[in-house]
Design an enzyme around this catalytic site. Structure first.
Site, PDB file in Angstrom:
ATOM      1  N   HIS A 114      -2.988   4.166   4.133  1.00  0.00           N
ATOM      2  CA  HIS A 114      -3.278   3.235   5.350  1.00  0.00           C
ATOM      3  C   HIS A 114      -3.153   1.840   5.209  1.00  0.00           C
ATOM      4  CE1 HIS A 114      -5.380   6.835   6.987  1.00  0.00           C
ATOM      5  NE2 HIS A 114      -5.802   7.094   5.688  1.00  0.00           N
ATOM      6  N   LYS A 164       1.920   5.630 -10.623  1.00  0.00           N
ATOM      7  CA  LYS A 164       3.234   5.023 -10.927  1.00  0.00           C
ATOM      8  C   LYS A 164       4.325   6.298 -11.302  1.00  0.00           C
ATOM      9  CE  LYS A 164       1.973   0.497 -12.524  1.00  0.00           C
ATOM     10  NZ  LYS A 164       1.892  -0.331 -13.757  1.00  0.00           N
TER      11      LYS A 164
END
Length: 187
Positions: A114, A164
């Site tokens: 979002h 990551k």
């Protein structure tokens, strides 16, 4: 002009409550109800339902209910993929899963994200694809965040939050997940 679905699949901001998208998510929920409530044990009926829900999955897909996804058709799974109980795949965008991948209980895979801007967040969302290589084991309760690539032959420790990319042959644990060592496949 792009449809909201086209925007969604392109990773652009889109309106999640677009009528076409709501319709497709509702269809997926009806199939999930069959798997999670009506059948609840993996059998030939569930195999047939999964072919409808996840047409881009290879042979040997096995799901322990309950299971949740948004659309199903955005999950591209290789052969011999196993999801343990309570897994969630928010497949707003493509989720690529290699061959021989095992998901522990309650693993969460999120392509949806979002805007940081609160006003924009009220009406739009967007997504980033996820790639999981061959021969991976994702430990129970792990969370894989949007846009992540996990290389081949990786192990993600239980409860880890992957924020990551993880290179091939890595053992990653923690929140956020950190590679703690390379995996020696002779072990």
């Amino acid at each position: 002009m792009k449809s909201e679905k086209e925007k969604m699949l392109a990773g652009e901001p889109y309106l999640a409550y677009d009528a076409q998208l709501v319709k497709v998510r509702t269809e997926a929920k009806h199939l999930l109800r069959k798997i999670n409530v009506e059948e609840y044990v993996f059998n030939d009926n569930v195999k047939d339902i999964l072919k409808q829900l996840m047409p881009n999955a290879g042979d040997g897909l096995y799901i322990e209910p309950p299971f949740h996804c948004d659309y199903g058709y955005n999950i591209y799974a290789g052969s011999n993929v196993y999801f343990n109980v309570n897994c969630v795949v928010l497949d707003v965008m493509k989720v690529s899963i290699g061959n021989n991948v095992f998901f522990g209980p309650a693993v969460q895979v999120y392509t949806a994200t979002h805007p940081l801007n609160a006003i924009e967040r009220r009406s739009t969302e967007f997504a980033k694809p996820i790639v999981i290589g061959d021969d991976c084991w994702i430990g129970g309760g792990a969370v894989i965040c949007p846009g992540i690539t996990i290389g081949n032959r990786c192990v993600i420790g239980a409860g880890s939050v992957v924020t990551k990319d993880i290179p091939d042959d890595s053992l990653a644990v923690g929140s956020p997940a950190q590679v703690i060592r390379k995996i020696d496949h002779k072990e």
